[in-house]
Design an enzyme around this catalytic site. Structure first.
Site, PDB file in Angstrom:
ATOM      1  N   ASP A  89       0.842  -1.199   0.000  1.00 37.85           N
ATOM      2  CA  ASP A  89       0.000   0.000   0.000  1.00 37.85           C
ATOM      3  C   ASP A  89       0.876   1.247   0.000  1.00 37.85           C
ATOM      4  OD1 ASP A  89       0.937  -0.275   2.604  1.00 37.85           O
ATOM      5  OD2 ASP A  89      -1.041  -0.406   3.530  1.00 37.85           O
ATOM      6  N   ASN A 147      -8.509   0.176  13.452  1.00 41.17           N
ATOM      7  CA  ASN A 147      -9.910   0.068  13.014  1.00 41.17           C
ATOM      8  C   ASN A 147     -10.151  -1.238  12.255  1.00 41.17           C
ATOM      9  OD1 ASN A 147      -8.537   0.567  10.661  1.00 41.17           O
ATOM     10  ND2 ASN A 147      -9.865   2.235   9.964  1.00 41.17           N
ATOM     11  N   HIS A 182      -8.320  -2.426   9.750  1.00 46.69           N
ATOM     12  CA  HIS A 182      -7.920  -2.456   8.342  1.00 46.69           C
ATOM     13  C   HIS A 182      -6.720  -3.377   8.135  1.00 46.69           C
ATOM     14  CE1 HIS A 182      -5.065   1.332   8.573  1.00 46.69           C
ATOM     15  NE2 HIS A 182      -4.421   0.232   8.919  1.00 46.69           N
ATOM     16  N   GLU A 186      -9.872  -0.121   4.216  1.00 50.52           N
ATOM     17  CA  GLU A 186     -10.535   0.513   5.344  1.00 50.52           C
ATOM     18  C   GLU A 186     -11.966  -0.019   5.483  1.00 50.52           C
ATOM     19  OE1 GLU A 186      -8.427   2.208   7.286  1.00 50.52           O
ATOM     20  OE2 GLU A 186      -8.791   4.303   6.814  1.00 50.52           O
TER      21      GLU A 186
HETATM   22  P1  PGA Z   1       1.007   0.099  13.312  1.00 50.09           P
HETATM   23  O1  PGA Z   1       0.095   0.084  12.002  1.00 50.09           O
HETATM   24  O2  PGA Z   1       1.837  -1.133  13.261  1.00 50.09           O
HETATM   25  O3  PGA Z   1       1.835   1.343  13.185  1.00 50.09           O
HETATM   26  O4  PGA Z   1       0.087   0.103  14.478  1.00 50.09           O
HETATM   27  C1  PGA Z   1      -0.665  -1.054  11.742  1.00 50.09           C
HETATM   28  C2  PGA Z   1      -1.500  -0.846  10.495  1.00 50.09           C
HETATM   29  O5  PGA Z   1      -2.182   0.182  10.387  1.00 50.09           O
HETATM   30  O6  PGA Z   1      -1.475  -1.722   9.626  1.00 50.09           O
END
Ligand code: PGA
Length: 240
Positions: free
Chosen positions: A62, A131, A133, A138
């Protein structure tokens, strides 16, 4: 796993084992705070000769829309620093997901065509968004979605200010490898760390399959493994 280092080590061993078994694997890897320890351990295992990275094929998971490869905040720059360069992976082995192209739809379409041409992902290493994702899929997410661009939720934008720094605006849109590709990967390894991920991890594992928790689909895939530290898992530690 009882702490973050143990979780990172276990995840690196698991992934190194997969890559040793299939040196031509087609893989996607994550950015974020969670995988930092994993990358350090994976690079150490590579230095010890645990696997050969010279024939791996990497598909970028991504990126932000508008971030060019030389922007240090771009996810391409991030995986280059933590993963591609330390493992000596050449740019010819990488299919980028270009959030900086003028025609994003075409960029996504070409990415999916290239992924189809190599038979899809063998391994997707993923983080878990607060959240739910996966990549930048999302909520509400569609399990059949192709690679696409998306608006980032307010929650994700807030979470990403820690990558950009206070006062620097986080891009509002992103491109992501679609859910269909991630669900079809032969193996998915999801890294989860920290008490702030405990509630969403519970929803991923114990809650109903739901568009509101994109990771809940992943957990129902036969190839999905979660590597969590004790703070996130909140139960006896282990690989799930
Ligand atoms: P993070 O991000 O490891 O910084 O918590 C996780 C994600 O959003 O995939």
């Amino acid at each position: 796993m009882d702490d973050y280092n143990a979780m990172s080590r276990r995840a690196a061993e698991l992934v190194a084992g997969e890559l040793h078994a299939n040196p031509e694997a087609v893989i996607a890897v994550p950015t974020g705070a969670t995988p930092q320890g994993f990358y350090a351990q994976l690079v150490a295992l590579h230095r010890q000769g645990a696997f050969d990275a010279s024939r791996l094929r990497v598909f970028q998971l991504d990126d932000y829309v508008g971030a060019s490869a030389d922007d240090p905040h771009s996810f391409y720059a991030w995986i280059k620093r933590d993963f591609l360069d330390p493992l000596g992976i050449a740019s010819a082995q990488v299919t980028r997901l270009r959030g900086d192209r003028a025609d994003i739809w075409r960029a996504c379409h070409e990415y999916d065509a290239a992924l189809r041409a190599v038979g899809g992902l063998d391994l997707a290493v993923l983080g878990l968004g607060g959240n739910g994702h996966i990549g930048f899929n999302e909520p509400p997410a569609d399990p059949t979605s192709a690679t696409h661009s998306t608006a980032l939720s307010a929650e994700t934008i807030a979470a990403h200010t820690r990558y950009w720094g206070e006062g620097i605006p986080v891009p509002s849109r992103a491109v992501t490898c679609g859910m269909a590709n991630l669900l079809a990967a032969r193996r998915q390894v999801v890294l989860v760390a920290g008490a702030e991920k405990r509630a969403i991890l519970r929803r991923m594992v114990d809650g109903p399959v739901s568009a509101q928790v994109p990771a809940s689909w992943l957990w129902r895939s036969a190839g999905c493994v979660i590597v969590a530290d004790a703070a996130a898992w909140g139960r006896a530690p282990g690989v799930i």
